[in-house]
Write an enzyme that holds these catalytic residues in place. Structure first.
Site, PDB file in Angstrom:
ATOM      1  N   ASP A 111       2.361   2.930   3.034  1.00 53.64           N
ATOM      2  CA  ASP A 111       2.156   3.808   4.008  1.00 53.64           C
ATOM      3  C   ASP A 111       3.146   3.526   4.680  1.00 53.64           C
ATOM      4  O   ASP A 111       3.667   2.212   4.241  1.00 53.64           O
ATOM      5  CB  ASP A 111       1.013   2.625   4.569  1.00 53.64           C
ATOM      6  CG  ASP A 111       0.376   3.136   3.772  1.00 53.64           C
ATOM      7  OD1 ASP A 111      -0.397   4.167   2.597  1.00 53.64           O
ATOM      8  OD2 ASP A 111      -1.507   2.804   4.487  1.00 53.64           O
TER       9      ASP A 111
ATOM     10  N   CYS B 254      -2.452  -2.815   8.629  1.00 54.02           N
ATOM     11  CA  CYS B 254      -2.614  -1.285   8.860  1.00 54.02           C
ATOM     12  C   CYS B 254      -1.701  -1.827  10.723  1.00 54.02           C
ATOM     13  O   CYS B 254      -1.308  -1.089  10.883  1.00 54.02           O
ATOM     14  CB  CYS B 254      -4.041  -0.781   8.958  1.00 54.02           C
ATOM     15  SG  CYS B 254      -4.725  -0.827   6.817  1.00 54.02           S
TER      16      CYS B 254
ATOM     17  N   CYS C 171      -3.301   5.036   5.390  1.00 57.57           N
ATOM     18  CA  CYS C 171      -4.216   4.919   5.598  1.00 57.57           C
ATOM     19  C   CYS C 171      -5.439   5.522   7.581  1.00 57.57           C
ATOM     20  O   CYS C 171      -4.645   5.378   8.336  1.00 57.57           O
ATOM     21  CB  CYS C 171      -5.255   3.675   5.326  1.00 57.57           C
ATOM     22  SG  CYS C 171      -4.572   2.359   6.743  1.00 57.57           S
TER      23      CYS C 171
ATOM     24  N   CYS D 202       0.806  -1.523  -0.187  1.00 55.92           N
ATOM     25  CA  CYS D 202       0.193   0.076  -0.098  1.00 55.92           C
ATOM     26  C   CYS D 202       0.226   0.867   0.171  1.00 55.92           C
ATOM     27  O   CYS D 202      -0.114   2.482  -0.321  1.00 55.92           O
ATOM     28  CB  CYS D 202      -1.132   0.119   0.944  1.00 55.92           C
ATOM     29  SG  CYS D 202      -0.148   0.598   2.770  1.00 55.92           S
TER      30      CYS D 202
HETATM   31 FE1  FES Z   1      -1.394   0.471   4.056  1.00 57.67          FE
HETATM   32 FE2  FES Z   1      -3.666   0.183   5.741  1.00 57.67          FE
HETATM   33  S1  FES Z   1      -3.756   0.667   4.235  1.00 57.67           S
HETATM   34  S2  FES Z   1      -1.167   0.176   6.713  1.00 57.67           S
END
Ligand code: FES
Length: 128
Positions: free
Chosen positions: A39, A106, A62, A37
């Site tokens: 992140d 996450c 997110c 993702c």
């Molecule tokens: Fe990547 Fe939540 S979508 S940490």
């Protein structure tokens, strides 16, 4: 954001995250990312006598990732490093409330960021 309950802990921590930011001269920093993702999470620790005296975080990610790190900081502040290491992503999910399984990673990212910070601290202390 339809998949989360508006009154959940998750929304509260997402909208009002605790312990956001950086610490000046932290004793350790943890940094992890999820390549899928994209992140990223950073955790800053102040440790005294094996106890987490202060903790701050920056999460570029997110809503669930921000809420997870916020809950985590509240759970581990004032705990020993050993106690903090026992806090799992499952515990974070219990507090945040229901979330779709595809968001579990996450909460795992938050657990990993803390572990990275504590490992970083332990390596530094060994060198002293
Ligand atoms: Fe990547 Fe939540 S979508 S940490």
């Amino acid at each position: 954001m339809g998949q989360f309950d508006k009154n959940s802990e998750l929304m509260d921590h997402f909208l009002h995250p605790r312990n956001v930011g950086k610490l000046d001269n932290p004793d350790a920093i943890g940094k992890v990312g999820n390549i899928t993702c994209g992140d990223i999470m950073e955790i800053y620790l102040k440790v005294e006598n094996n106890i987490i005296k202060n903790i701050k975080f920056q999460t570029f990610g997110c809503a669930a990732a921000i809420a997870s790190t916020s809950v985590l900081t509240e759970l581990v502040k004032g705990k020993t490093l050993e106690e903090a290491l026992k806090i799992s992503s499952k515990r974070i999910r219990e507090i945040l409330g229901e979330m779709p399984p595809h968001k579990y990673h996450c909460t795992v990212l938050a657990e990993q960021a803390l572990k990275d910070a504590i490992e970083n601290y332990q390596k530094k202390s060994e060198k002293k």
